[in-house]
Design an enzyme around this catalytic site. Structure first.
Site, PDB file in Angstrom:
ATOM      1  N   CYS A   1       0.835  -1.193   0.000  1.00  0.00           N
ATOM      2  CA  CYS A   1       0.000   0.000   0.000  1.00  0.00           C
ATOM      3  C   CYS A   1       0.873   1.247   0.000  1.00  0.00           C
ATOM      4  CB  CYS A   1      -0.913   0.010   1.223  1.00  0.00           C
ATOM      5  SG  CYS A   1      -1.963  -1.442   1.394  1.00  0.00           S
TER       6      CYS A   1
ATOM      7  N   THR B   1       4.693   0.843   1.562  1.00  0.00           N
ATOM      8  CA  THR B   1       5.237  -0.271   2.339  1.00  0.00           C
ATOM      9  C   THR B   1       6.402  -0.915   1.595  1.00  0.00           C
ATOM     10  OG1 THR B   1       3.524  -1.681   1.366  1.00  0.00           O
ATOM     11  CG2 THR B   1       3.086  -0.768   3.544  1.00  0.00           C
TER      12      THR B   1
ATOM     13  N   ASN C   1       6.928  -3.827   0.634  1.00  0.00           N
ATOM     14  CA  ASN C   1       6.575  -4.775  -0.426  1.00  0.00           C
ATOM     15  C   ASN C   1       5.645  -4.174  -1.470  1.00  0.00           C
ATOM     16  OD1 ASN C   1       4.308  -4.586   1.128  1.00  0.00           O
ATOM     17  ND2 ASN C   1       4.158  -6.759   1.627  1.00  0.00           N
ATOM     18  N   HIS C   2       5.574  -2.840  -1.519  1.00  0.00           N
ATOM     19  CA  HIS C   2       4.755  -2.197  -2.555  1.00  0.00           C
ATOM     20  C   HIS C   2       5.505  -2.231  -3.884  1.00  0.00           C
ATOM     21  CE1 HIS C   2       1.696   0.425  -4.223  1.00  0.00           C
ATOM     22  NE2 HIS C   2       2.664   1.117  -4.788  1.00  0.00           N
TER      23      HIS C   2
ATOM     24  N   HIS D   1       0.566  -1.268  -8.574  1.00  0.00           N
ATOM     25  CA  HIS D   1      -0.471  -2.262  -8.885  1.00  0.00           C
ATOM     26  C   HIS D   1      -0.672  -3.213  -7.717  1.00  0.00           C
ATOM     27  CE1 HIS D   1       1.244  -6.384 -10.230  1.00  0.00           C
ATOM     28  NE2 HIS D   1       2.082  -5.860  -9.376  1.00  0.00           N
ATOM     29  N   ASN D   2      -1.669  -4.131  -7.853  1.00  0.00           N
ATOM     30  CA  ASN D   2      -1.918  -5.127  -6.816  1.00  0.00           C
ATOM     31  C   ASN D   2      -2.434  -6.418  -7.438  1.00  0.00           C
ATOM     32  OD1 ASN D   2      -4.723  -4.752  -7.291  1.00  0.00           O
ATOM     33  ND2 ASN D   2      -4.815  -3.133  -5.767  1.00  0.00           N
TER      34      ASN D   2
END
Length: 327
Positions: free
Chosen positions: A66, A137, A139-140, A262-263
């Protein structure tokens, strides 16, 4: 369920861990990713949306990542909005229905239908030489230009993998010529759309100019959509509230402060539903879960013979046993 909207991967993992598997989330997400990869399973059981890796061992995106509330999400017509202001007063660890047009990685308007407030997490700021920055974060994932065996390639990199000297991809349409930034289609910015503006591309073309694929690679990188900004620093930004969007496209990409984010999301496939069909009609036995709060099935109904169709492998009493996938 395949007939409903996609669920964020982190939510699926959290519910699985809370109800059935209290030993950590890593193995759950690894299993989810494998069930979405057509090169790992003959008949995938998860319909992965987003970056779920590649046959060449590129890693999948992290399940939860995020950005901070001050990130500007690019909207059509040159507008933008702070991601924290999309749903004012959104509660921590909540998902909120929205109906908002945002820009995808190519600068096209697409629908964002969900805002996630993921609570407070440690965050880091990526800052470019030009002064562009985004905070998220560890891991973004951000889209970057990466040298892969001498070939300049667009790849997702996690913030904790990004180092000074790397090149972040900046979406040009997220900026206006009337302010600091970049734009396409304007003569004064034309030189940056050629090879001089793509790190490593001139060297690649000099070595591979006879390769017919080289021109295609060059065309993709120099079509004016992106600017490649050199990263100056990645610094600790403390603990802050963080947010994310669900975007209705194949890669779920959206633009934040010009950077491409992206996610991932993951519903079950129709075939997987056949493994669960009529599970609530007394077809199998249920027992209490690990803490006795809910019931869990001892087996699945499995109208679909997954073990034969997708195969499996294991070791018992010192002997390896492998079941190949069957048609």
């Amino acid at each position: 369920r395949p007939d409903r909207s996609h669920a964020k991967s982190a939510r699926s993992v959290a519910e699985t861990m809370g109800n059935y598997h209290p030993h950590g989330d890593a193995s759950i997400y690894d299993t989810l990713v494998r069930m979405a990869q057509p090169w790992s399973m003959r008949y995938p059981l998860v319909d992965g949306q987003g970056n779920f890796g590649s046959p060449g061992n590129d890693p999948p995106a992290a399940m939860r990542y995020c950005i901070t509330g001050d990130a500007l999400v690019a909207l059509p017509e040159g507008e933008s909005v702070r991601i924290a202001d999309i749903v004012p007063g959104a509660r921590p660890n909540s998902d909120n229905a929205i109906d908002l047009k945002v820009l995808d990685r190519h600068g096209n308007p697409v629908l964002a239908d969900r805002l996630f407030h993921s609570g407070e997490h440690p965050v880091y700021t990526v800052r470019t030489v030009e002064g562009l920055r985004v905070t998220g974060t560890a891991n973004h994932p951000l889209l970057c230009l990466v040298d892969v065996a001498g070939v300049p390639t667009l790849l997702w990199k996690l913030i904790d993998e990004i180092k000074p000297g790397d090149y972040a991809v900046i979406q040009r349409s997220a900026f206006s010529v009337d302010c600091a930034g970049f734009a396409r289609g304007k003569p004064e910015f034309a030189p940056t759309t050629y090879t001089v503006g793509v790190p490593g591309l001139v060297r690649f073309l000099e070595a591979h100019h006879r390769d017919p694929d080289a021109q295609a690679i060059a065309d993709e990188l120099t079509d004016g959509r992106f600017y490649y900004a050199k990263v100056a620093s990645v610094t600790d930004a403390g603990v802050q509230p963080v947010y994310s969007l669900r975007v209705d496209t194949a890669d779920h990409a959206f633009i934040t402060n010009g950077f491409v984010s992206h996610n991932t999301e993951a519903p079950l496939t129709p075939l997987a539903m056949e493994m669960l069909r009529e599970i609530d009609e007394e077809t199998v036995d249920f027992i209490p879960n690990y803490d006795g709060r809910v019931q869990e099935p001892t087996v699945l109904p499995s109208r679909f013979p997954n073990l034969l169709a997708n195969g499996s492998g294991g070791i018992a009493v010192g002997m390896a046993t492998n079941i190949p996938p069957h048609n």
